[in-house]
Scaffold this motif. Structure first.
Motif, PDB file in Angstrom:
ATOM      1  N   ILE A 630       0.850  -1.187   0.000  1.00 45.78           N
ATOM      2  CA  ILE A 630       0.000   0.000   0.000  1.00 45.78           C
ATOM      3  C   ILE A 630       0.887   1.239   0.000  1.00 45.78           C
ATOM      4  O   ILE A 630       1.815   1.371   0.806  1.00 45.78           O
ATOM      5  N   ASP A 631       0.585   2.160  -0.894  1.00 47.48           N
ATOM      6  CA  ASP A 631       1.406   3.356  -1.049  1.00 47.48           C
ATOM      7  C   ASP A 631       1.356   4.222   0.212  1.00 47.48           C
ATOM      8  O   ASP A 631       0.331   4.306   0.900  1.00 47.48           O
ATOM      9  N   ARG A 632       2.474   4.901   0.478  1.00 44.40           N
ATOM     10  CA  ARG A 632       2.612   5.696   1.700  1.00 44.40           C
ATOM     11  C   ARG A 632       1.630   6.857   1.751  1.00 44.40           C
ATOM     12  O   ARG A 632       1.354   7.392   2.837  1.00 44.40           O
ATOM     13  N   SER A 633       1.081   7.267   0.605  1.00 37.68           N
ATOM     14  CA  SER A 633       0.163   8.403   0.613  1.00 37.68           C
ATOM     15  C   SER A 633      -1.062   8.126   1.481  1.00 37.68           C
ATOM     16  O   SER A 633      -1.634   9.051   2.082  1.00 37.68           O
ATOM     17  N   PHE A 634      -1.472   6.876   1.630  1.00 41.74           N
ATOM     18  CA  PHE A 634      -2.604   6.538   2.488  1.00 41.74           C
ATOM     19  C   PHE A 634      -2.304   6.861   3.946  1.00 41.74           C
ATOM     20  O   PHE A 634      -3.160   7.373   4.673  1.00 41.74           O
ATOM     21  N   PHE A 635      -1.083   6.558   4.360  1.00 39.56           N
ATOM     22  CA  PHE A 635      -0.738   6.733   5.775  1.00 39.56           C
ATOM     23  C   PHE A 635      -0.506   8.194   6.115  1.00 39.56           C
ATOM     24  O   PHE A 635      -0.770   8.629   7.233  1.00 39.56           O
ATOM     25  N   VAL A 636      -0.047   8.950   5.138  1.00 39.85           N
ATOM     26  CA  VAL A 636       0.095  10.390   5.361  1.00 39.85           C
ATOM     27  C   VAL A 636      -1.280  11.013   5.561  1.00 39.85           C
ATOM     28  O   VAL A 636      -1.500  11.832   6.465  1.00 39.85           O
ATOM     29  N   ARG A 637      -2.241  10.609   4.704  1.00 41.78           N
ATOM     30  CA  ARG A 637      -3.599  11.155   4.824  1.00 41.78           C
ATOM     31  C   ARG A 637      -4.305  10.637   6.072  1.00 41.78           C
ATOM     32  O   ARG A 637      -5.190  11.294   6.622  1.00 41.78           O
ATOM     33  N   ALA A 638      -3.917   9.433   6.538  1.00 41.56           N
ATOM     34  CA  ALA A 638      -4.593   8.840   7.697  1.00 41.56           C
ATOM     35  C   ALA A 638      -4.374   9.653   8.956  1.00 41.56           C
ATOM     36  O   ALA A 638      -5.188   9.586   9.898  1.00 41.56           O
ATOM     37  N   GLU A 639      -3.294  10.428   8.997  1.00 39.21           N
ATOM     38  CA  GLU A 639      -3.034  11.252  10.181  1.00 39.21           C
ATOM     39  C   GLU A 639      -4.042  12.385  10.301  1.00 39.21           C
ATOM     40  O   GLU A 639      -4.236  12.946  11.375  1.00 39.21           O
ATOM     41  N   GLU A 640      -4.727  12.719   9.196  1.00 37.21           N
ATOM     42  CA  GLU A 640      -5.641  13.857   9.221  1.00 37.21           C
ATOM     43  C   GLU A 640      -7.053  13.492   8.781  1.00 37.21           C
ATOM     44  O   GLU A 640      -7.977  14.297   8.941  1.00 37.21           O
ATOM     45  N   SER A 641      -7.269  12.298   8.226  1.00 41.01           N
ATOM     46  CA  SER A 641      -8.559  11.968   7.632  1.00 41.01           C
ATOM     47  C   SER A 641      -9.095  10.663   8.194  1.00 41.01           C
ATOM     48  O   SER A 641      -8.410   9.634   8.161  1.00 41.01           O
TER      49      SER A 641
END
Length: 712
Positions: A630-641
């Motif tokens: 799973i691409d890291r962009s998911f985890f970056v967004r998970a901190e705020e969404s």
């Protein structure tokens, strides 16, 4: 005459005597004459009348005039001359025999004629003499005639044979594709066989246009040497064609130079055929433009030039042409290419220095064969872009096309290879901009392109020089943060440019065939490095190696993987190849076939960068993969969404349903790791657990996150 005889007979005044015989002969002669006249045999009629009338009249004279009997007999004895001249030999002899018999009968013992000379009876002797005269006259007439006839027949046969040979020679000459010439020492043609006529002319006036062979021809003539297959033009009366001429000098027995004998062979049809074949070999059948073979020939010629002329090259790559074929069908794609070919041909006709080639299915190349400056090349690129973008009418519809155009301008000291590489780099940069653009090498662009070309040239040699090394990033298990695998990543420290980003040089490698050799190097080196690490530590870990789309679809890729495993001895169950969804979708059927072959070896497959681009969860049902990253962009967004965190949970649950392991990629903070743990991911990779480094440092300093933060 018949009426007169009949009248006399009716009144009893016609007596049968020797005159009756004369009358019979006369009637027969008249009847024969009438018959011959009716048959229009004039010469035979005249001869017959002459042959009959003279003897008949002489006989009449003998009968009617007793005073000139001997003279009449003498004249009668020479009449075989007439028969010999106007009849056949056998008729002449027959007539002579009858005449001799008549003479001897008439002058015989019956006493019809007595000749007394000096008191002696010489009648018998005279009869013999007249018989001999008759025979002599017959022979004198027949023999020369027969000899003359034989001579005539012989001469006639010779003439006929000569005419036949002449006619045959003329026919052969007209049908032959060769000319045979004999030339005297002065260069005058003394014998000529073939179509046309050049007898008596100077052969240098008949054989002309030697082109590049003229020096060799002149040297051979000056030294009186043989020459062979010199190409020129033969120009004789009614003949003007290309020939291949061979000749040999001729000498007398004393060594005197007599001239040349030569053969000229017509090569007009052959040259036309060769020209047609050459045109077909160098012409694209669909568009009528010059093809890749013609382009390669131009490049090879330029490579051999000591001082190559300056030129500019513009690569033209049509954008999304496959989609056009899918939308309008292959017939629509062909129609678009044909129309583009016509437009490019008109462009070339406007400027003799412009040549346009079709070098691939949707790739063209424009060569400006003269020195040019940036504004002129930029204007030409803009013109080409306009020609491509003009709508094309097909089947009541309009087809819109765009192109990526990359230009390169040759400068002094640059070879053709340099210009080609710069143009290739330029068109790749134009495509990377999304297409429908022109990259023309101004100062900034040229510097950037030179860097790209340099990287492309030196990539393979950098492997041999040891400039490219492999670093390894840990992959750990979420539950206990233990090392379970590594991902091999290439690093390049360039002597001129310093460290080069992997994204840069791998992109350049993917744009060429270098990616195949580069990928094989990475796989083999990584297997050897990890195998050595496992031997030293006694631990087993999984090795992940990235595979580009071009590698996966290259010929013999699965075989090369099998060979690499056999050579290195690396366990196939510990090797994992990472592919991208983008690469698989280029040709999903062929990709799945290769993937299944590799999985049968025991090698696992991971789908990298899932969640970017056009990723679809439904595709995972059909793709034969063992693991998804799973691409890291998911985890970056998970901190705020919250929605991003819910998606992570869905992805984790999906992995359990499809029996596919999921790896969290690019985790850099403990907060992101907490989301990974809460979502139920099995493995994680990222800077939080270690940056890529040499194999010797693998696992050193690996520390689990603080558990209280993870469980919070």
């Amino acid at each position: 005459m018949s009426a007169t005889i009949a009248s006399l007979a009716s009144f009893g005044q016609y007596t049968v005597d020797i005159g009756t015989l004369i009358d019979v002969f006369t009637l027969l002669a008249v009847a024969s004459a009438a018959t011959l006249a009716f048959m229009r045999q004039r010469m035979l009629l005249q001869g017959f009348l002459l042959c009959v009338s003279v003897p008949v009249n002489l006989l009449a004279m003998l009968v009617m005039d007793n005073q000139g009997i001997f003279e009449g007999m003498l004249l009668l004895s020479i009449t075989p001359i007439i028969w010999g001249l106007f009849t056949t030999m056998w008729m002449s002899f027959l007539y002579t025999a009858i005449l001799v018999g008549f003479i001897n009968w008439y002058m015989g013992p019956a006493g019809r004629l007595e000749l007394v000379v000096n008191g002696m009876d010489d009648t018998l002797l005279s009869a013999i003499a007249l018989s001999l005269v008759a025979l002599a006259c017959c022979v004198a007439a027949v023999l020369p005639k027969q000899l003359g006839r034989n001579v005539y027949v012989t001469l006639k046969e010779l003439a006929q044979r000569e005419n036949m040979h002449r006619s045959r020679s003329t026919s052969y000459a007209e049908m032959s594709s060769d000319w045979h010439l004999a030339v005297d020492p002065t260069g005058k043609i003394v014998h000529y066989f073939g179509k046309g006529d050049a007898l008596g002319r100077q052969w240098r006036d008949v054989l002309i246009g030697w082109e590049t062979d003229e020096d060799a021809f002149n040297i051979a003539l000056q030294n009186q040497q043989p020459f062979s297959r010199i190409k020129g033009v033969l120009r004789a009366d009614g003949v003007n064609c290309r020939v291949e001429f061979s000749g040999r000098p001729q000498y007398s027995e004393t060594g005197e130079y007599l001239g040349y004998h030569g053969i000229a062979h017509d090569i007009s049809i052959r040259e036309k055929f060769e020209q047609k074949l050459k045109q077909q070999a160098t012409t694209d059948l669909l568009t009528g433009l010059e093809n890749r073979h013609a382009f390669n020939s131009l490049v090879e010629v330029r490579k051999t030039e000591n001082e190559p002329a300056l030129l500019s090259i513009l690569y033209i790559d049509l954008d999304k042409f496959k989609e056009l074929n899918d939308r309008h069908g292959h017939s629509g794609g062909d129609a678009a290419l044909i129309e583009l070919g016509e437009r490019f041909k008109r462009l070339a006709e406007e400027d003799d220095a412009v040549r346009v080639f079709r070098i691939g299915g949707d790739e063209f190349c424009c060569v400006l064969n003269r020195s040019a400056q940036l504004p002129e090349v930029a204007a030409l690129a803009g013109r080409i872009r306009s020609l491509v973008s003009a709508p094309i009418s097909y089947d009541g519809r309009l087809i819109d096309l765009t192109a990526s155009i990359g230009a390169a301008i040759g400068t002094c000291g640059e070879g053709i290879e340099d210009v080609l590489e710069q143009a290739d780099a330029a068109v790749y940069e134009a495509k990377s901009k999304g297409g429908d653009s022109c990259v023309v090498p101004d100062a900034d662009v040229r510097e950037r392109l030179e860097r790209r070309v340099s990287i492309h040239r030196e990539l393979i040699s950098a492997i041999d020089k040891g400039e490219i090394s492999l670093h390894y990033q840990p992959i750990v298990r979420v539950s206990d943060c233990r090392l379970v695998g590594v991902e091999a990543l290439a690093r390049w420290s360039h002597p001129k440019y310093g460290p080069i980003s992997p994204s840069e040089f791998i992109e350049i490698a993917e744009a060429s065939r270098h990616i195949i050799a580069f990928g094989q190097f990475v796989q083999r080196q990584a297997c050897e490095d990890v195998l050595g690490w496992m031997s030293r530590t006694g631990e087993e870990i999984r090795l992940s190696v990235n595979v580009s789309p071009n590698e996966l679809l290259s010929h013999g890729f699965a075989e090369s993987v099998a060979e690499m495993l056999e050579v290195t001895g690396f366990p196939s169950s510990l090797l994992e190849l990472e592919i991208t969804e983008r690469g698989v979708l280029k040709n999903i059927e062929a990709s799945c076939e290769v993937i299944e072959t590799i999985r049968e070896m025991g090698v696992t497959i991971a789908l990298d960068d899932f969640g970017t681009g056009n990723s679809s969860l439904s595709r995972l049902e059909h793709l034969p993969v063992d693991r998804v990253k799973i691409d890291r962009s998911f985890f970056v967004r998970a901190e705020e969404s919250d929605r991003a965190r819910q998606i992570l949970g869905i992805l984790s649950g999906m992995s359990r349903v499809l029996n596919i392991n999921v790896i969290a990629e690019g985790v850099e903070t403990e907060e992101q790791f907490r989301f990974v743990n809460l979502a139920g991911f099995g493995e994680v990779q990222g800077y939080l657990f270690g940056r890529p480094g040499p194999i010797e440092k693998l696992g050193v300093g690996l520390k689990p996150p603080r558990r209280n933060d993870v469980s919070a």
